[in-house]
Design a protein around this motif. Structure first.
Motif, PDB file in Angstrom:
ATOM      1  N   LEU A 127      13.335   6.771  14.413  1.00  0.00           N
ATOM      2  CA  LEU A 127      12.896   7.062  13.054  1.00  0.00           C
ATOM      3  C   LEU A 127      12.172   5.881  12.425  1.00  0.00           C
ATOM      4  O   LEU A 127      12.683   4.767  12.409  1.00  0.00           O
ATOM      5  CB  LEU A 127      14.093   7.466  12.195  1.00  0.00           C
ATOM      6  N   PRO A 128      10.978   6.139  11.909  1.00  0.00           N
ATOM      7  CA  PRO A 128      10.234   5.081  11.234  1.00  0.00           C
ATOM      8  C   PRO A 128      10.982   4.618   9.993  1.00  0.00           C
ATOM      9  O   PRO A 128      11.691   5.399   9.349  1.00  0.00           O
ATOM     10  CB  PRO A 128       8.915   5.751  10.842  1.00  0.00           C
ATOM     11  N   ASN A 129      10.829   3.357   9.661  1.00  0.00           N
ATOM     12  CA  ASN A 129      11.429   2.823   8.446  1.00  0.00           C
ATOM     13  C   ASN A 129      10.314   2.561   7.424  1.00  0.00           C
ATOM     14  O   ASN A 129       9.141   2.798   7.724  1.00  0.00           O
ATOM     15  CB  ASN A 129      12.267   1.581   8.758  1.00  0.00           C
ATOM     16  N   PRO A 130      10.651   2.111   6.220  1.00  0.00           N
ATOM     17  CA  PRO A 130       9.593   1.875   5.225  1.00  0.00           C
ATOM     18  C   PRO A 130       8.501   0.918   5.718  1.00  0.00           C
ATOM     19  O   PRO A 130       7.329   1.103   5.387  1.00  0.00           O
ATOM     20  CB  PRO A 130      10.360   1.284   4.033  1.00  0.00           C
ATOM     21  N   LEU A 131       8.860  -0.072   6.518  1.00  0.00           N
ATOM     22  CA  LEU A 131       7.864  -1.008   7.028  1.00  0.00           C
ATOM     23  C   LEU A 131       6.878  -0.309   7.963  1.00  0.00           C
ATOM     24  O   LEU A 131       5.681  -0.617   7.957  1.00  0.00           O
ATOM     25  CB  LEU A 131       8.544  -2.177   7.750  1.00  0.00           C
ATOM     26  N   THR A 132       7.352   0.647   8.749  1.00  0.00           N
ATOM     27  CA  THR A 132       6.481   1.397   9.653  1.00  0.00           C
ATOM     28  C   THR A 132       5.333   2.035   8.869  1.00  0.00           C
ATOM     29  O   THR A 132       4.166   1.886   9.225  1.00  0.00           O
ATOM     30  CB  THR A 132       7.272   2.505  10.385  1.00  0.00           C
ATOM     31  N   PHE A 133       5.708   2.729   7.799  1.00  0.00           N
ATOM     32  CA  PHE A 133       4.696   3.394   6.985  1.00  0.00           C
ATOM     33  C   PHE A 133       3.824   2.377   6.247  1.00  0.00           C
ATOM     34  O   PHE A 133       2.625   2.574   6.089  1.00  0.00           O
ATOM     35  CB  PHE A 133       5.350   4.366   6.008  1.00  0.00           C
ATOM     36  N   GLU A 134       4.430   1.278   5.803  1.00  0.00           N
ATOM     37  CA  GLU A 134       3.653   0.266   5.100  1.00  0.00           C
ATOM     38  C   GLU A 134       2.566  -0.326   5.995  1.00  0.00           C
ATOM     39  O   GLU A 134       1.442  -0.570   5.544  1.00  0.00           O
ATOM     40  CB  GLU A 134       4.554  -0.857   4.596  1.00  0.00           C
ATOM     41  N   ILE A 135       2.885  -0.550   7.258  1.00  0.00           N
ATOM     42  CA  ILE A 135       1.894  -1.084   8.197  1.00  0.00           C
ATOM     43  C   ILE A 135       0.682  -0.162   8.255  1.00  0.00           C
ATOM     44  O   ILE A 135      -0.464  -0.607   8.151  1.00  0.00           O
ATOM     45  CB  ILE A 135       2.518  -1.273   9.596  1.00  0.00           C
ATOM     46  N   LEU A 136       0.939   1.131   8.420  1.00  0.00           N
ATOM     47  CA  LEU A 136      -0.162   2.102   8.478  1.00  0.00           C
ATOM     48  C   LEU A 136      -0.896   2.211   7.148  1.00  0.00           C
ATOM     49  O   LEU A 136      -2.127   2.245   7.103  1.00  0.00           O
ATOM     50  CB  LEU A 136       0.368   3.472   8.901  1.00  0.00           C
ATOM     51  N   ILE A 137      -0.150   2.256   6.060  1.00  0.00           N
ATOM     52  CA  ILE A 137      -0.754   2.395   4.736  1.00  0.00           C
ATOM     53  C   ILE A 137      -1.632   1.182   4.435  1.00  0.00           C
ATOM     54  O   ILE A 137      -2.768   1.325   3.971  1.00  0.00           O
ATOM     55  CB  ILE A 137       0.336   2.606   3.662  1.00  0.00           C
ATOM     56  N   TYR A 138      -1.140  -0.002   4.719  1.00  0.00           N
ATOM     57  CA  TYR A 138      -1.927  -1.216   4.477  1.00  0.00           C
ATOM     58  C   TYR A 138      -3.234  -1.175   5.282  1.00  0.00           C
ATOM     59  O   TYR A 138      -4.312  -1.444   4.754  1.00  0.00           O
ATOM     60  CB  TYR A 138      -1.108  -2.456   4.844  1.00  0.00           C
ATOM     61  N   HIS A 139      -3.110  -0.819   6.550  1.00  0.00           N
ATOM     62  CA  HIS A 139      -4.288  -0.760   7.424  1.00  0.00           C
ATOM     63  C   HIS A 139      -5.300   0.269   6.924  1.00  0.00           C
ATOM     64  O   HIS A 139      -6.500  -0.005   6.838  1.00  0.00           O
ATOM     65  CB  HIS A 139      -3.845  -0.433   8.853  1.00  0.00           C
ATOM     66  N   LEU A 140      -4.822   1.446   6.577  1.00  0.00           N
ATOM     67  CA  LEU A 140      -5.717   2.511   6.138  1.00  0.00           C
ATOM     68  C   LEU A 140      -6.336   2.208   4.768  1.00  0.00           C
ATOM     69  O   LEU A 140      -7.493   2.556   4.525  1.00  0.00           O
ATOM     70  CB  LEU A 140      -4.979   3.845   6.125  1.00  0.00           C
ATOM     71  N   ASP A 154       3.093  10.663   1.596  1.00  0.00           N
ATOM     72  CA  ASP A 154       3.845  11.919   1.457  1.00  0.00           C
ATOM     73  C   ASP A 154       4.869  12.070   2.589  1.00  0.00           C
ATOM     74  O   ASP A 154       6.006  12.492   2.343  1.00  0.00           O
ATOM     75  CB  ASP A 154       2.890  13.115   1.448  1.00  0.00           C
ATOM     76  N   ARG A 155       4.470  11.736   3.809  1.00  0.00           N
ATOM     77  CA  ARG A 155       5.410  11.826   4.938  1.00  0.00           C
ATOM     78  C   ARG A 155       6.568  10.855   4.755  1.00  0.00           C
ATOM     79  O   ARG A 155       7.721  11.180   5.056  1.00  0.00           O
ATOM     80  CB  ARG A 155       4.692  11.511   6.255  1.00  0.00           C
ATOM     81  N   MET A 156       6.258   9.681   4.264  1.00  0.00           N
ATOM     82  CA  MET A 156       7.281   8.673   4.027  1.00  0.00           C
ATOM     83  C   MET A 156       8.310   9.195   3.028  1.00  0.00           C
ATOM     84  O   MET A 156       9.522   9.136   3.278  1.00  0.00           O
ATOM     85  CB  MET A 156       6.614   7.399   3.504  1.00  0.00           C
ATOM     86  N   ILE A 157       7.831   9.714   1.927  1.00  0.00           N
ATOM     87  CA  ILE A 157       8.725  10.215   0.879  1.00  0.00           C
ATOM     88  C   ILE A 157       9.498  11.436   1.368  1.00  0.00           C
ATOM     89  O   ILE A 157      10.695  11.568   1.108  1.00  0.00           O
ATOM     90  CB  ILE A 157       7.921  10.506  -0.407  1.00  0.00           C
ATOM     91  N   GLU A 162      11.782   5.225   0.519  1.00  0.00           N
ATOM     92  CA  GLU A 162      11.147   4.758  -0.709  1.00  0.00           C
ATOM     93  C   GLU A 162      10.138   3.663  -0.373  1.00  0.00           C
ATOM     94  O   GLU A 162      10.463   2.736   0.390  1.00  0.00           O
ATOM     95  CB  GLU A 162      12.213   4.210  -1.653  1.00  0.00           C
ATOM     96  N   PRO A 163       8.940   3.754  -0.915  1.00  0.00           N
ATOM     97  CA  PRO A 163       7.949   2.709  -0.655  1.00  0.00           C
ATOM     98  C   PRO A 163       8.444   1.348  -1.153  1.00  0.00           C
ATOM     99  O   PRO A 163       9.088   1.254  -2.195  1.00  0.00           O
ATOM    100  CB  PRO A 163       6.723   3.159  -1.446  1.00  0.00           C
ATOM    101  N   ARG A 164       8.135   0.323  -0.384  1.00  0.00           N
ATOM    102  CA  ARG A 164       8.465  -1.041  -0.779  1.00  0.00           C
ATOM    103  C   ARG A 164       7.448  -1.514  -1.820  1.00  0.00           C
ATOM    104  O   ARG A 164       6.380  -0.927  -1.955  1.00  0.00           O
ATOM    105  CB  ARG A 164       8.415  -1.959   0.453  1.00  0.00           C
ATOM    106  N   LEU A 165       7.783  -2.567  -2.546  1.00  0.00           N
ATOM    107  CA  LEU A 165       6.844  -3.110  -3.530  1.00  0.00           C
ATOM    108  C   LEU A 165       5.548  -3.545  -2.867  1.00  0.00           C
ATOM    109  O   LEU A 165       4.463  -3.386  -3.441  1.00  0.00           O
ATOM    110  CB  LEU A 165       7.476  -4.291  -4.273  1.00  0.00           C
TER     111      LEU A 165
END
Length: 193
Positions: A127-140, A154-157, A162-165
């Motif tokens: 299971l991805p954690n908040p950092l997993t999604f943050e890596i992709l979100i930052y890159h995109l 949306d997938r993260m939520i 919860e998104p990190r700061l």
């Protein structure tokens, strides 16, 4: 010397020397392993893990070194193949391992491969954690692909994360870099509700 100054096909003596270095667990272990300039086949890596397991010694630093050395050489297929082989042997890497590979793929602008890795993680029940999604979100965000950014948010939520700061900061910075100030403002307002 082989490719990138790496000597191919480690000899038996070199493998034993590497095991001895790992067993000493010196502060400069990674430097010593790097200075050996060896290319390790999956079977040699497996043998080293087996010996360390037999001796009941932690292989965490060795594993981290293998992972980072593959990614530093942009050998993503080699890193992925090694992780798959480890899984087949019953040694499931943790989400942090996949996050490291994901980050390396993103830094190399391999967006499709990054998205595919996330799918594979979820299929394996890693299971991805908040950092997993943050890596992709930052890159995109850096690439200005906000349609995908919102899809991953949306997938993260929906996964209850919860998104990190720093994830919020990536959104705002991405919008500002794309001169999309109104969307940045809307994101801040919507996030604070």
């Amino acid at each position: 010397m082989g490719f990138n100054g790496i000597r191919p096909n480690a000899t038996r003596k070199e493998v034993l020397e590497m095991i001895a270095v790992i067993m000493r667990d010196d502060n400069d272990l990674e430097f010593k392993l790097d200075s050996m300039n060896l290319s390790l086949s999956i079977s040699v890596v497996t043998e080293i893990f087996w010996v360390l397991n037999w001796e009941r010694l932690s292989a965490l630093r060795f594993f981290a070194w293998i992972r980072s050395s593959k990614c530093r050489r942009f050998d993503f297929e080699g890193a992925k193949k090694m992780l798959d082989e480890m899984r087949q042997m019953g040694c499931d890497p943790i989400v942090d391992t996949d996050n490291y590979l994901l980050s390396s793929l993103c830094r190399s602008d391999k967006t499709d491969e990054s998205c595919q890795l996330l799918e594979e993680m979820q299929e394996r029940n890693c299971l991805p954690n908040p950092l997993t999604f943050e890596i992709l979100i930052y890159h995109l965000c850096r690439l200005g692909k906000f349609d995908l950014v919102h899809e991953f948010l949306d997938r993260m939520i929906s996964n209850g994360l919860e998104p990190r700061l720093t994830t919020d900061a990536a959104f705002i910075k991405g919008y500002f870099n794309s001169l999309r100030y109104e969307e940045a403002h809307k994101y801040v307002v919507d996030s604070s509700v």
